[in-house]
Design a protein around this motif. Sequence first.
Motif, PDB file in Angstrom:
ATOM      1  N   LYS A 408       0.836  -1.209   0.000  1.00 58.61           N
ATOM      2  CA  LYS A 408       0.000   0.000   0.000  1.00 58.61           C
ATOM      3  C   LYS A 408       0.871   1.259   0.000  1.00 58.61           C
ATOM      4  CE  LYS A 408      -3.794   2.179   2.520  1.00 58.61           C
ATOM      5  NZ  LYS A 408      -4.691   2.089   3.718  1.00 58.61           N
ATOM      6  N   ALA A 409       1.951   1.218   0.805  1.00 58.15           N
ATOM      7  CA  ALA A 409       2.860   2.365   0.875  1.00 58.15           C
ATOM      8  C   ALA A 409       3.549   2.592  -0.469  1.00 58.15           C
ATOM      9  CB  ALA A 409       3.887   2.135   1.980  1.00 58.15           C
ATOM     10  N   LYS A 410       3.924   1.464  -1.111  1.00 68.07           N
ATOM     11  CA  LYS A 410       4.601   1.574  -2.401  1.00 68.07           C
ATOM     12  C   LYS A 410       3.673   2.168  -3.451  1.00 68.07           C
ATOM     13  CE  LYS A 410       8.004  -0.857  -5.135  1.00 68.07           C
ATOM     14  NZ  LYS A 410       8.925  -1.997  -5.163  1.00 68.07           N
ATOM     15  N   LYS A 411       2.433   1.758  -3.425  1.00 70.78           N
ATOM     16  CA  LYS A 411       1.452   2.281  -4.370  1.00 70.78           C
ATOM     17  C   LYS A 411       1.234   3.783  -4.162  1.00 70.78           C
ATOM     18  CE  LYS A 411      -3.205   1.371  -6.119  1.00 70.78           C
ATOM     19  NZ  LYS A 411      -4.441   0.544  -5.959  1.00 70.78           N
ATOM     20  N   ALA A 412       1.147   4.161  -2.879  1.00 72.25           N
ATOM     21  CA  ALA A 412       0.960   5.584  -2.570  1.00 72.25           C
ATOM     22  C   ALA A 412       2.169   6.409  -3.015  1.00 72.25           C
ATOM     23  CB  ALA A 412       0.723   5.757  -1.068  1.00 72.25           C
ATOM     24  N   LEU A 413       3.377   5.856  -2.799  1.00 70.48           N
ATOM     25  CA  LEU A 413       4.594   6.547  -3.220  1.00 70.48           C
ATOM     26  C   LEU A 413       4.637   6.733  -4.729  1.00 70.48           C
ATOM     27  CD1 LEU A 413       7.513   5.123  -1.031  1.00 70.48           C
ATOM     28  CD2 LEU A 413       6.854   7.521  -1.285  1.00 70.48           C
ATOM     29  N   LYS A 414       4.218   5.706  -5.438  1.00 70.43           N
ATOM     30  CA  LYS A 414       4.269   5.760  -6.899  1.00 70.43           C
ATOM     31  C   LYS A 414       3.406   6.890  -7.436  1.00 70.43           C
ATOM     32  CE  LYS A 414       4.806   2.372 -10.542  1.00 70.43           C
ATOM     33  NZ  LYS A 414       4.715   0.935 -10.888  1.00 70.43           N
ATOM     34  N   LYS A 415       2.256   7.110  -6.762  1.00 74.83           N
ATOM     35  CA  LYS A 415       1.368   8.197  -7.183  1.00 74.83           C
ATOM     36  C   LYS A 415       1.999   9.575  -6.939  1.00 74.83           C
ATOM     37  CE  LYS A 415      -3.095   5.881  -6.598  1.00 74.83           C
ATOM     38  NZ  LYS A 415      -4.371   5.896  -5.849  1.00 74.83           N
ATOM     39  N   LYS A 416       2.889   9.649  -5.944  1.00 68.24           N
ATOM     40  CA  LYS A 416       3.500  10.925  -5.568  1.00 68.24           C
ATOM     41  C   LYS A 416       4.880  11.131  -6.194  1.00 68.24           C
ATOM     42  CE  LYS A 416       1.152  11.135  -1.089  1.00 68.24           C
ATOM     43  NZ  LYS A 416       1.331  11.180   0.386  1.00 68.24           N
ATOM     44  N   MET A 417       5.201  10.311  -7.164  1.00 68.50           N
ATOM     45  CA  MET A 417       6.534  10.412  -7.783  1.00 68.50           C
ATOM     46  C   MET A 417       6.733  11.798  -8.409  1.00 68.50           C
ATOM     47  SD  MET A 417       8.136   8.137 -10.884  1.00 68.50           S
ATOM     48  CE  MET A 417       9.721   8.542 -11.591  1.00 68.50           C
ATOM     49  N   PRO A 418       7.769  12.529  -7.973  1.00 71.44           N
ATOM     50  CA  PRO A 418       8.030  13.860  -8.558  1.00 71.44           C
ATOM     51  C   PRO A 418       8.503  13.724 -10.004  1.00 71.44           C
ATOM     52  CG  PRO A 418       9.720  13.288  -6.949  1.00 71.44           C
ATOM     53  CD  PRO A 418       8.730  12.184  -6.921  1.00 71.44           C
ATOM     54  N   LYS A 419       8.281  14.748 -10.787  1.00 73.57           N
ATOM     55  CA  LYS A 419       8.679  14.710 -12.190  1.00 73.57           C
ATOM     56  C   LYS A 419       9.420  15.998 -12.565  1.00 73.57           C
ATOM     57  CE  LYS A 419       4.763  11.837 -13.637  1.00 73.57           C
ATOM     58  NZ  LYS A 419       3.564  11.742 -14.507  1.00 73.57           N
ATOM     59  N   ARG A 420      10.253  15.852 -13.559  1.00 73.62           N
ATOM     60  CA  ARG A 420      10.894  17.042 -14.123  1.00 73.62           C
ATOM     61  C   ARG A 420       9.849  17.876 -14.871  1.00 73.62           C
ATOM     62  NH1 ARG A 420      16.813  16.016 -16.802  1.00 73.62           N
ATOM     63  NH2 ARG A 420      18.017  16.012 -14.854  1.00 73.62           N
ATOM     64  N   ARG A 421      10.022  19.190 -14.832  1.00 77.82           N
ATOM     65  CA  ARG A 421       9.045  20.086 -15.442  1.00 77.82           C
ATOM     66  C   ARG A 421       9.287  20.253 -16.937  1.00 77.82           C
ATOM     67  NH1 ARG A 421      10.014  24.736 -11.030  1.00 77.82           N
ATOM     68  NH2 ARG A 421      11.699  23.338 -10.422  1.00 77.82           N
ATOM     69  N   GLN A 422       8.212  20.339 -17.678  1.00 75.71           N
ATOM     70  CA  GLN A 422       8.322  20.561 -19.110  1.00 75.71           C
ATOM     71  C   GLN A 422       8.800  21.991 -19.363  1.00 75.71           C
ATOM     72  OE1 GLN A 422       4.733  19.729 -21.241  1.00 75.71           O
ATOM     73  NE2 GLN A 422       5.680  19.918 -23.257  1.00 75.71           N
ATOM     74  N   GLY A 423       9.759  22.147 -20.256  1.00 72.34           N
ATOM     75  CA  GLY A 423      10.281  23.473 -20.579  1.00 72.34           C
ATOM     76  C   GLY A 423      11.403  23.935 -19.676  1.00 72.34           C
ATOM     77  N   GLU A 424      11.674  23.183 -18.614  1.00 72.16           N
ATOM     78  CA  GLU A 424      12.756  23.534 -17.693  1.00 72.16           C
ATOM     79  C   GLU A 424      14.086  22.976 -18.228  1.00 72.16           C
ATOM     80  OE1 GLU A 424      14.189  25.101 -13.885  1.00 72.16           O
ATOM     81  OE2 GLU A 424      12.495  25.454 -15.215  1.00 72.16           O
ATOM     82  N   THR A 425      15.171  23.735 -18.043  1.00 66.22           N
ATOM     83  CA  THR A 425      16.493  23.263 -18.455  1.00 66.22           C
ATOM     84  C   THR A 425      17.234  22.756 -17.223  1.00 66.22           C
ATOM     85  OG1 THR A 425      16.529  24.988 -20.150  1.00 66.22           O
ATOM     86  CG2 THR A 425      18.610  23.879 -19.688  1.00 66.22           C
ATOM     87  N   TYR A 426      17.804  21.554 -17.332  1.00 59.77           N
ATOM     88  CA  TYR A 426      18.480  20.928 -16.203  1.00 59.77           C
ATOM     89  C   TYR A 426      19.977  20.807 -16.495  1.00 59.77           C
ATOM     90  CZ  TYR A 426      13.804  19.825 -14.564  1.00 59.77           C
ATOM     91  OH  TYR A 426      12.504  19.922 -14.126  1.00 59.77           O
ATOM     92  N   TRP A 427      20.736  20.613 -15.458  1.00 56.06           N
ATOM     93  CA  TRP A 427      22.176  20.426 -15.595  1.00 56.06           C
ATOM     94  C   TRP A 427      22.588  19.148 -14.876  1.00 56.06           C
ATOM     95  CZ3 TRP A 427      19.627  24.043 -12.802  1.00 56.06           C
ATOM     96  CH2 TRP A 427      19.828  24.062 -11.414  1.00 56.06           C
ATOM     97  N   THR A 428      23.817  18.701 -15.143  1.00 57.56           N
ATOM     98  CA  THR A 428      24.256  17.412 -14.617  1.00 57.56           C
ATOM     99  C   THR A 428      25.638  17.507 -13.984  1.00 57.56           C
ATOM    100  OG1 THR A 428      25.359  16.774 -16.684  1.00 57.56           O
ATOM    101  CG2 THR A 428      23.011  16.245 -16.478  1.00 57.56           C
TER     102      THR A 428
END
Length: 826
Positions: A408-428
């Motif tokens: 149940k915890a894993k399922k809840a976590l999966k729903k809350k997975m953060p995502k990178r924003r569209q149009g945002e530029t990232y660095w590495t």
Amino acid sequence: MQNPELSRDAIAAEYFDLLPFPPYPIQEEALLTWFTAEQGVLVCAPTGTGKTLIAEAALYEALRTGKRAYYTTPLIALTDQKLVELRESAVRWGFKESDVGLVTGNRKVNPEAPVLVVVAEILLNRLLQPEGADFDNVTAVVMDEFHSFNDPERGVVWELTLGMLPAHVRTLLLSATVGNSYEFTRWLSRSCKRNLELVEGTERKVPLSFHWVEDHLLDEWMEKMAAGSEEGRRTPALIFCFNRDECWQVAELLKGKRVVEKSQQAALHKELEQYDWSEGAGPKLKALLGRGVGVHHAGILPKYRRIVEDLFQKKMLSVTVCTETLSAGINLPARSIVLPTILKGPKDRRKPIDAASAQQIFGRAGRPQYDNEGHVYAMAHEDDVKLLRWREKFNQIPEDTKDPGLLKAKKALKKKMPKRRQGETYWTQEQFDKLRASASADLVSKGNLPWRLLAYMLLKSPQVAPLRELVGRRLLTAGPMEKAQERLNQMLVTLWTGGYITLDPKPRPKGKATSPTAASPGKSPELKHEAPSGGLLEAAGLGKLVEAAQEETPTKATPTSEQAQTDAELAASRGYDLKDYTPEFAHPTERLELLIHLRSINPLYGVFLAGHLAIADDTERLLALESALALPGTVARHVRVPKLEELPAGPLATTRLDHRLLELGLASQEELIGRQKDDEDEEPKRRGDGVFEELPVWVISIGEKLRRLFNFEYPNVHDVQTTAVHVAGEVLEFGGHFNKYIVAKGLQKQEGILFRHLLRLILLLDEMANIPPAESTEADWEERIDALIDRLTECCREVDPESTSEALEQGRGGDELTAKLKPARK
């Protein structure tokens, strides 16, 4: 103390004995090389390797032998700092504080002192007029931050200076590491007849450690850095941001964090109470400083920046958030450098900072007197930090678990997975590592000969061959060298068509047979209501100087519209065939001296403006002039020129410019006066997607109108930039109360830039006062200009009297080049 007979060996021994601590290897090698080299040394070493100690050896030698020396820097801010440092050293050596002076374009302190701290332009000015500056007694010139040779706008000043220094003057060039140091010394020998020894180092006395921080947000990390004992914490730290708004955002983020001890906070509050923080950004900045967080960038008023610098140097601030301009050499010693991002630029075009800038920033970490190691931290994007934390949490739950609670915890976590924003530029981290390992930049000639400098050199001698030889000695490969020679030809022809010089032989118009009439300088059509004869040559405010030009140029009748079109076509096609053109002489007319008076803006544009502003009202005059002063777009958008109904067009626009722009097809009626009511029923324009839409037409400002006309007159002058802004006039509408204007407009975060803009405008007005137009008497022109200067100066003194005095102290008399042409105005 002075002994002209002392040998260099003896002076070297004395200097080593006076050092407060033993030099480390690169310093020792550079010092020994300096005292034995015949013509000087190029020292290339990372930022933070104590190059000032090397520089001071040359100055000590000058003082000890009764000679003179120059210490040059690229920035006025650095001259002030170096003046203080070198005076302290002079006293420590047993000399007087007054033995070290300072000369910039706007300020002089003990200008006859044997050791002078100067900006590079001052030294070049003195070399250009040897009759006014005696170099016989000069023993050394130190050029600090010499990698400024690569600056596209001002590097040419360093380059020309090196080529003009007398052979007996030894030079000490201090630079960050460069990629082509050996090739550069060979070029110096070949082109400037200056043989310098090369001393290079790659190691710092305080080594750097680099860290990629991927599991902490910035505020969390800064709190962690500031925790622990004096030895264990990683502060004081500089946080480098790449725009001023981000500086404030980061500072506000840290305001509620514990980055300073309670005991230190009490001392800070006591220190802050001695200053007035009531105006502008003062209340906001005071609150931040009270929590141990400083802010330092061009948007901060100078008086506040000085306080931040003082507090940081006293080790009372744990963190200062700053822009990259601080990396250019301003002394804020830090244990650590923090980069919230390594990307720079507009949001849709952000890319990693260049390697040279990165190396300068990295070099600010690690204090030789206090630290065994400096630290550079690059923070991962906050989205990536959140994603990493989520993965760590998610991966803690076994893939094959059967536990209902864990599932149940894993399922809840999966729903809350953060995502990178569209149009945002990232660095590495890989991009950060690449910056760390990047090779140093090569030194290469950049930029063109400044118009003002070219004018001065032609006033000294009309021969073109020396100019061509000077260009031919630049550090360029074959292709760029050919373009540089072509550029010199084009500049000479531009001066000729503007009536500033006469060329021998004259250039040939494209597609036309050579004839005196076709090849003579021609300006745009004369306006009948402006001047009796001479076209825009006289209408542009040359007065009696027109007569000199007319001796070389046949008098032209008022052109027809057909002739105006011909002139426009000639301008658009760049006019003249310069492929095989090699003029031998460029004889100045009286008009050429006008260009020498203008330092603040392109002098051709300044003279052009002066010719039109006699019939302008004060509002138009201020709008025209301040549009020519570069103001960052991030600030300019807050101070746009009001709409036409709010700020009606003045006499210059309505009686001259609008008519002229329409006649030449340089502007539409809608651009000049807006869409009229009768036009509202016109059929709307069709967009590409088939939708009908009324497209807006912006009414152009007085600055844009003048710029378009100038572009027509001078189609080959591409280094004029204008921005339509309304600052000075609106400040005066507030009774000259800068703070009321700032608060009313919500511009506290930009007040430092706007204050500097007003100071620059005052200096420009003072320069323009030396160029009275034909449509005004000299006395009337100066009186009207001086009235504006006085009002704006009073406004600036109310804000920051110290900075205002420093900036304007020498402004009324021009600089050392103009002093020979016209006495200082009273």
